[in-house]
Enzyme design. Structure first.
Site, mmCIF file in Angstrom:
data_model
loop_
_atom_site.group_PDB
_atom_site.id
_atom_site.type_symbol
_atom_site.label_atom_id
_atom_site.label_comp_id
_atom_site.label_asym_id
_atom_site.label_seq_id
_atom_site.Cartn_x
_atom_site.Cartn_y
_atom_site.Cartn_z
ATOM 1 N N GLU A 138 4.883 2.055 -4.307
ATOM 2 C CA GLU A 138 3.860 3.095 -4.285
ATOM 3 C C GLU A 138 2.824 2.807 -3.212
ATOM 4 O O GLU A 138 2.574 1.655 -2.868
ATOM 5 C CB GLU A 138 3.159 3.171 -5.648
ATOM 6 C CG GLU A 138 4.107 3.636 -6.731
ATOM 7 C CD GLU A 138 3.457 3.726 -8.113
ATOM 8 O OE1 GLU A 138 3.726 4.696 -8.813
ATOM 9 O OE2 GLU A 138 2.687 2.820 -8.476
ATOM 10 N N CYS A 151 -3.872 2.424 0.993
ATOM 11 C CA CYS A 151 -3.533 1.199 0.265
ATOM 12 C C CYS A 151 -2.015 1.079 0.249
ATOM 13 O O CYS A 151 -1.328 1.981 -0.238
ATOM 14 C CB CYS A 151 -4.100 1.293 -1.159
ATOM 15 S SG CYS A 151 -3.627 -0.076 -2.220
ATOM 16 N N CYS A 158 6.198 -7.833 -7.797
ATOM 17 C CA CYS A 158 5.370 -8.975 -7.388
ATOM 18 C C CYS A 158 5.764 -10.175 -8.232
ATOM 19 O O CYS A 158 6.060 -10.031 -9.424
ATOM 20 C CB CYS A 158 3.884 -8.661 -7.591
ATOM 21 S SG CYS A 158 2.780 -9.973 -6.985
ATOM 22 N N CYS A 162 0.242 -12.204 -12.517
ATOM 23 C CA CYS A 162 -1.116 -12.103 -13.074
ATOM 24 C C CYS A 162 -1.078 -11.200 -14.321
ATOM 25 O O CYS A 162 -0.570 -10.081 -14.262
ATOM 26 C CB CYS A 162 -2.082 -11.538 -12.039
ATOM 27 S SG CYS A 162 -2.158 -12.538 -10.539
ATOM 28 N N CYS A 165 -2.306 -7.399 -14.387
ATOM 29 C CA CYS A 165 -1.837 -6.487 -13.335
ATOM 30 C C CYS A 165 -0.466 -5.922 -13.688
ATOM 31 O O CYS A 165 0.467 -6.679 -13.967
ATOM 32 C CB CYS A 165 -1.778 -7.241 -12.008
ATOM 33 S SG CYS A 165 -1.101 -6.265 -10.657
ATOM 34 N N CYS A 397 -6.338 -0.176 -8.550
ATOM 35 C CA CYS A 397 -5.949 -1.574 -8.424
ATOM 36 C C CYS A 397 -5.243 -2.051 -9.685
ATOM 37 O O CYS A 397 -5.769 -1.887 -10.781
ATOM 38 C CB CYS A 397 -7.169 -2.464 -8.239
ATOM 39 S SG CYS A 397 -8.085 -2.138 -6.764
#
Ligand code: SAH
Length: 422
Positions: A138, A151, A158, A162, A165, A397
């Site tokens: 995205e 962005c 990933c 974390c 997230c 975010c």
């Protein structure tokens, strides 16, 4: 915690045949996320090579090898980077008979649009893309009165795990190529140039001023492709997009050797360090890579980056209610930063936590946020609170998950004011 890949991050492409690969044991902190840290992306079929993967010399060679004169390379670059023209029929300085052939040879479509969500009256647009092998990523375009920020994602998924997230919770599918990263920016620039976004100020053609590597992925875990993309973005027209390095921010969990390396690339982009806690005990939990490079080591690396590049570093700090938002943590954060000097090398960017599925955490109370800001300010640390865009379209975010649900349920109800374009 187990780690896969090489946590020592040797330069990409560098292998010592005789040296055994040592994968140190990571100790799983008690009662934490059980996701492993993944430094090396699984190998998948490579995306097709694209114009934006090549440097100007390689473009000339490629054009000649395809049986054309070398100067055609400059014409193609002008169409791609400067004119943002993807319809080869508009390349009227090239013979009609070769336009389509050159386009399909050098500019294969790398990002297939799957869905676009908009909010803020069309000023925020989240695009979901399918890559050649089906991986989903995205990107988010944000229009402000005085600038446009894009962005971008640098990995499908990933590996940094974390727990707050959404991307980190889905694991790592693969690294993106340089051109796959650049294409996200080119697409945004094209949308603006073509005026397909709601443009209140008629007659103005806005352009992408800022690019932030804050979409999916850990950019410094895909170092080579990301640095390649930075070069394509900052190379002057017509050979690149001609952006200022000052307008580009690379956000990282803190892969220390790569921060050090980035400082030597001669592109003074802004470094954002996702710190989120000033002490190792809490940061081990919030940013698991802290078990490899701790608070002192990453802050040292960030300070060194600022010293070498003369660019002020941004410290990202999510505010999570009753987890990391206590005044004593603000004091500790100020201490950690001021210890390295007070000459304006750093700036703290507080980010109210955005909700993600299944997370037990929420954003800080307003009064705790205000107090956190006050403590930092009273100790002379420059601080701002981020104006978060795109929350209602899961485009803020930490909310980029590119979930399958997004594409298999075209009729999902969208909150008021949000328009879904399947
Ligand atoms: N991997 C990189 C870049 C991607 S995330 C990094 O971690 O820096 C970009 C920023 O969004 C980071 O500061 C990240 O910590 C933050 N973020 C992640 N999840 C979030 C959430 N749920 N709410 C607010 N910010 C979040």
């Amino acid at each position: 915690m187990t780690a896969t890949g090489s946590p020592d991050l040797p330069p990409e492409g560098f292998r010592t045949p005789t040296a055994p690969v040592v994968v140190p044991e990571y100790v799983q902190p008690p009662d934490r996320s059980s996701l492993p840290l993944v430094f090396t992306a699984p190998r998948r079929g490579k995306p097709p090579t694209h114009w934006a993967d090549l440097d100007p010399a390689a473009r000339r060679t490629a054009v000649e090898q395809a049986g054309h004169r070398a100067y055609r390379a400059r014409q193609l670059s002008a169409h791609y980077f400067e004119g943002l023209r993807d319809d080869s029929e508009t390349w009227t300085d090239l013979p009609a008979g070769v336009r389509a052939e050159l386009a399909s040879a050098f500019m294969p479509r790398l990002l297939k649009p799957v869905r676009e969500l908009t909010c803020d009256d069309g000023d925020t647009v989240k695009s979901l893309w399918q890559l050649h092998d089906g991986a989903l990523v995205e990107s988010v375009l944000m229009r402000y009165p005085d600038r446009v920020t894009m962005c971008v994602s640098s990995q499908a998924g990933c590996g940094m795990a974390c727990p707050f997230c959404a991307t980190g919770q889905g694991g790592l599918q693969r690294n993106m190529s340089t051109a796959e990263i650049v294409e996200q920016v080119v697409d945004g620039a094209r949308k603006l140039a073509q005026g397909t976004l709601a443009d209140a100020e008629a007659g103005r053609t806005p352009r992408v001023n800022n690019v932030v590597f804050m979409g999916m992925g850990e950019p410094l875990a895909n170092y080579k492709a990301v640095v390649g993309a930075l070069r394509q973005l900052t190379t002057p027209n017509p050979d690149g997009l001609g952006m200022s390095a000052r307008g580009i921010t690379v956000s990282t969990v803190g892969l220390v050797p790569r921060i050090t390396q980035l400082a030597t690339e001669g592109m003074p982009v802004t470094l954002a360090l996702s710190l989120h806690a000033p002490d190792d005990e809490l940061r081990d939990e919030l940013v698991p890579v802290n078990t490899r490079w701790n608070v002192d080591e990453v802050v040292d690396a960030a300070w060194e980056y600022a010293r070498t590049t003369k660019r002020r570093v941004s410290i990202e700090y999510i505010l999570i209610r009753d987890v990391n938002d206590q005044p004593r943590r603000a004091e500790q954060l100020a201490k950690v930063l001021r210890r390295r000097g007070t000459w304006g090398w750093v700036h703290v960017n507080l980010i109210p936590l955005n909700p993600t599925p299944g997370s037990r955490w929420t954003a800080s109370r307003r009064r705790d946020e205000d107090e956190f800001v006050r403590v930092l300010q009273s100790r002379g640390v420059p601080v701002t609170v981020r104006d978060t865009r795109g929350r209602e379209i899961d485009g803020a975010c930490g909310q980029l998950a590119a979930g399958q649900a997004d594409i298999t349920e075209p009729d999902v109800t969208t909150p008021a004011g949000v328009r879904a374009h399947a």
